[in-house]
Design an enzyme around this catalytic site. Structure first.
Site, PDB file in Angstrom:
ATOM      1  N   GLY A 296      42.243  36.165  39.722  1.00 31.66           N
ATOM      2  CA  GLY A 296      41.167  35.198  39.537  1.00 31.66           C
ATOM      3  C   GLY A 296      39.948  35.871  38.950  1.00 31.66           C
ATOM      4  O   GLY A 296      39.179  35.251  38.207  1.00 31.66           O
TER       5      GLY A 296
ATOM      6  N   PRO B  67      61.851  44.163  44.791  1.00 32.05           N
ATOM      7  CA  PRO B  67      60.602  43.553  45.244  1.00 32.05           C
ATOM      8  C   PRO B  67      59.402  44.386  44.806  1.00 32.05           C
ATOM      9  O   PRO B  67      59.445  45.614  44.816  1.00 32.05           O
ATOM     10  CB  PRO B  67      60.740  43.561  46.772  1.00 32.05           C
ATOM     11  CG  PRO B  67      62.204  43.635  47.024  1.00 32.05           C
ATOM     12  CD  PRO B  67      62.756  44.466  45.906  1.00 32.05           C
TER      13      PRO B  67
ATOM     14  N   GLY C 187      54.936  44.366  44.811  1.00 29.71           N
ATOM     15  CA  GLY C 187      53.684  43.765  45.247  1.00 29.71           C
ATOM     16  C   GLY C 187      52.534  44.346  44.465  1.00 29.71           C
ATOM     17  O   GLY C 187      52.714  45.214  43.602  1.00 29.71           O
TER      18      GLY C 187
ATOM     19  N   HIS D 147      53.997  48.924  35.938  1.00 33.39           N
ATOM     20  CA  HIS D 147      53.106  48.018  36.660  1.00 33.39           C
ATOM     21  C   HIS D 147      51.644  48.303  36.304  1.00 33.39           C
ATOM     22  O   HIS D 147      50.874  47.382  35.999  1.00 33.39           O
ATOM     23  CB  HIS D 147      53.328  48.206  38.163  1.00 33.39           C
ATOM     24  CG  HIS D 147      52.487  47.320  39.026  1.00 33.39           C
ATOM     25  ND1 HIS D 147      53.013  46.288  39.771  1.00 33.39           N
ATOM     26  CD2 HIS D 147      51.153  47.311  39.282  1.00 33.39           C
ATOM     27  CE1 HIS D 147      52.039  45.680  40.439  1.00 33.39           C
ATOM     28  NE2 HIS D 147      50.903  46.287  40.154  1.00 33.39           N
ATOM     29  N   GLU D 148      51.270  49.579  36.322  1.00 29.47           N
ATOM     30  CA  GLU D 148      49.873  49.938  36.041  1.00 29.47           C
ATOM     31  C   GLU D 148      49.514  49.728  34.569  1.00 29.47           C
ATOM     32  O   GLU D 148      48.398  49.320  34.249  1.00 29.47           O
ATOM     33  CB  GLU D 148      49.604  51.386  36.454  1.00 29.47           C
ATOM     34  CG  GLU D 148      49.848  51.688  37.926  1.00 29.47           C
ATOM     35  CD  GLU D 148      49.174  50.696  38.867  1.00 29.47           C
ATOM     36  OE1 GLU D 148      48.088  50.183  38.523  1.00 29.47           O
ATOM     37  OE2 GLU D 148      49.732  50.424  39.943  1.00 29.47           O
TER      38      GLU D 148
END
Length: 237
Positions: free
Chosen positions: A54, A152, A154, A197-198
């Site tokens: 957001g 998985p 996160g 991911h980074e």
């Protein structure tokens, strides 16, 4: 935003005489009205916490660090803060946008202690291995093994949730360390996943953009049921 706040402040001062007949009522209204549209900025980047989905900074393509500033005190301060936050929250990776700084810097670290907290089967299935603290400025990623694995995943910027994500088996990272020296790093398995991911963060992407949507879950759903919903997800530590 600051321009709008200044304009609204002037508006309030101009029209306060129309609200209430006493000084105390005037001050009370002023305080109440300002709380509707102002947030006192007592905390500025680089943060000591993770920005959350957001926040526009997580959707921006981060800017490259100019070569003449790679060894500057400002970049050193950003890196120090990144490592501090990485370790404070016991994470394995962090990108500068996650502390509110839209620059192309990542840090990764997979400590061997993590192995003690995971079942051996999970550790082996995800091809996890120790990765010393690695900081790269203006990193570039090349895929070296196109085999994909789904596990998985996160993110501290999507706190409290996880989902299965496909990532490539092997990658090569090149970039500068904080001294301006060019480094090259070959990664595979879980460490390759951390790198991908980074790197996504530097391009304004999150794992939720790649996830298997049917696997998206709250990581504490069982506790929510056990505690009758009386569960808090902390954004600080």
């Amino acid at each position: 935003m600051l321009k709008h706040q200044i304009q609204l402040t002037k508006l309030v001062k101009t029209h306060l005489r129309y609200f209430g007949s006493s000084q105390s009522r005037t001050q009370s209204f002023k305080k109440w009205y300002q709380q509707l549209w102002t947030t006192e900025r007592t905390n500025l980047p680089p943060y000591e916490h993770f920005t959350q989905v957001g926040d526009p900074v997580l959707r921006q393509v981060a800017a490259a660090v100019p070569l003449e500033h790679v060894k500057s005190p400002e970049i050193e301060a950003v890196i120090q803060q990144m490592v501090k936050v990485l370790r404070k929250f016991d994470c394995v990776g962090i990108a500068a946008p996650q502390i509110g700084v839209s620059l192309r810097i990542i840090a990764m670290e997979f400590k061997k202690d993590i192995k003690r907290d995971l079942p051996q089967a999970t550790f082996e299935a995800r091809k996890m291995s120790e990765l010393p603290l690695t900081v790269l400025i203006n990193p570039e990623l090349t895929i070296t093994n196109y085999t994909k694995h789904k596990h998985p995943e996160g993110c501290m910027s999507v706190r409290g949730f996880s989902a299965e994500v496909e990532r490539y088996e092997g990658v090569k990272l090149t970039g500068l360390d904080k001294l301006g020296t060019r480094n090259e790093l070959e990664l595979s398995g879980w460490n390759a996943r951390i790198a991908q991911h980074e790197m996504d963060h530097l391009d304004g992407k999150l794992y939720i953009d790649h996830m298997d949507r049917s696997t998206f879950m709250c990581t504490c759903w069982e506790t929510v049921n056990t505690k009758s919903g009386r569960v808090e997800i902390p954004f600080y530590k």
